[in-house]
Write a protein that holds these residues in place. Structure first.
Motif, short mmCIF file in Angstrom:
data_model
loop_
_atom_site.label_atom_id
_atom_site.label_comp_id
_atom_site.label_asym_id
_atom_site.label_seq_id
_atom_site.Cartn_x
_atom_site.Cartn_y
_atom_site.Cartn_z
N GLN A 34 -50.38 -17.07 67.94
CA GLN A 34 -50.68 -17.71 66.65
C GLN A 34 -49.65 -18.81 66.38
O GLN A 34 -48.45 -18.62 66.58
N CYS A 84 -52.13 -22.97 70.17
CA CYS A 84 -52.42 -21.56 69.81
C CYS A 84 -53.64 -21.06 70.57
O CYS A 84 -54.41 -21.85 71.11
N PRO A 140 -50.40 -22.19 59.06
CA PRO A 140 -51.60 -21.39 59.33
C PRO A 140 -51.35 -20.02 59.94
O PRO A 140 -52.30 -19.30 60.26
N TYR A 141 -50.10 -19.63 60.10
CA TYR A 141 -49.76 -18.41 60.85
C TYR A 141 -50.46 -17.17 60.31
O TYR A 141 -51.10 -16.42 61.06
N TRP A 143 -53.12 -16.77 58.44
CA TRP A 143 -54.56 -16.81 58.64
C TRP A 143 -54.92 -16.54 60.09
O TRP A 143 -55.86 -15.78 60.38
N GLN A 144 -54.15 -17.11 61.03
CA GLN A 144 -54.43 -16.88 62.44
C GLN A 144 -54.17 -15.43 62.84
O GLN A 144 -54.91 -14.86 63.65
N GLN A 161 -57.17 -13.53 61.88
CA GLN A 161 -58.28 -13.74 62.80
C GLN A 161 -58.08 -12.94 64.09
O GLN A 161 -59.03 -12.37 64.64
N ARG A 215 -59.97 -28.73 65.94
CA ARG A 215 -59.14 -27.97 65.00
C ARG A 215 -59.76 -26.61 64.72
O ARG A 215 -60.95 -26.51 64.42
N TYR A 216 -58.95 -25.57 64.78
CA TYR A 216 -59.41 -24.20 64.57
C TYR A 216 -59.23 -23.75 63.13
O TYR A 216 -60.05 -23.04 62.58
N CYS A 217 -58.15 -24.16 62.49
CA CYS A 217 -57.80 -23.67 61.16
C CYS A 217 -58.63 -24.34 60.06
O CYS A 217 -59.01 -25.51 60.19
N HIS A 246 -55.05 -25.46 55.44
CA HIS A 246 -53.79 -25.23 56.16
C HIS A 246 -53.27 -26.58 56.65
O HIS A 246 -53.47 -26.98 57.80
N CYS A 263 -51.32 -27.30 60.04
CA CYS A 263 -51.94 -27.18 61.37
C CYS A 263 -51.61 -28.44 62.14
O CYS A 263 -51.76 -29.55 61.61
#
Length: 243
Positions: free
Chosen positions: A25, A56, A103-104, A106-107, A110, A229-231, A235, A238
């Motif tokens: 993450q 990540c 974003p840590y 939240w990741q 997930q 982008r994943y987040c 965030h 990111c």
């Protein structure tokens, strides 16, 4: 350290450099600071090779399947009829860092959801918590201390999985295996079990190979393996820019 590694890379003379974090993450305090240190050191020492970075891989299939396999092994060792709760424990962060858009957390959430699904857990079987709090700042929670206390009150054992660590070190071998275990014993938990870090599990290594190959193929400057982008957009820290 970065300086020694840059020196070794200069001697090796590669065509390309790929920076692969062993933090699944992303956080500005871990991967972010490590990449910044590398970039500054490489520039200072004259390393000018094309460099691609992975930010990540919080739900990478190989990483998830390796964690799930190790978790299921530990769950299978619990005697039948003994209820347990899985605690996905990650290193904590001061809340103000997350509030600024890191974003840590939240990741991590997930990762935990993907792992719970892969291991066949139900919603009541698991929770996310955080360890290693230091200093007077408010940290993200719930804390591992509080979740161990809650398990004691509910008279259930715990199976702890270090979800943000891929290798064994002081926070697993000392904090989880000694300090938190002592707390669990003092509170009278029915059982306390810790899942090992993934280490060199074949599924995890295969996953790292996939993300590394994708980074080289896509020529990613800094981003997830598909360069998308994943987040979520809220965030702001990111590294992949706006969504």
């Amino acid at each position: 350290m970065a300086e020694q590694t840059v020196r070794d890379v200069l001697a090796y003379e590669p065509d390309d450099v790929i920076l692969l974090p062993l933090y699944p993450q992303y956080s500005t305090t871990t991967t972010g600071s490590s990449l910044e240190d590398w970039q500054k050191t490489a520039k200072m020492m004259g390393l000018e090779k094309p460099t691609y970075s992975i930010c990540c891989y919080p739900v990478e299939p190989g990483w998830v399947s390796s964690q799930a396999a190790l978790l299921k092994e530990r769950l299978a060792s619990v005697p039948a009829g003994n209820p347990v709760r899985v605690l996905f424990s990650a290193h904590g962060l001061p809340k103000k860092i997350v509030d600024k858009g890191d974003p840590y957390q939240w990741q991590v959430e997930q990762s935990a959801a993907a792992l719970a699904q892969a291991a066949g857990l139900t919603a009541n079987d698991w929770t996310v918590c955080y360890q290693s709090r230091v200093g007077p700042l408010e940290w993200i929670g719930p804390s591992l201390d509080d979740e161990i206390k809650r398990a004691a009150n509910d008279k259930v054992g715990v199976v702890i999985l270090p979800i943000a660590f891929v290798s064994e070190h002081s926070e697993t071998l000392v904090e989880l295996d000694i300090e938190y275990m002592q707390q669990a014993d003092e509170l009278g938990l029915p059982s306390y079990t810790r899942v090992p870090a993934v280490g060199t599990h074949p599924d995890f290594i295969a996953g790292l190979a996939r993300v590394t190959g994708a980074a080289l193929e896509n020529k990613i400057g800094l981003g997830p393996i598909d360069n998308v982008r994943y987040c979520p957009g809220n965030h702001g820290q990111c590294p992949c820019g706006p969504k």
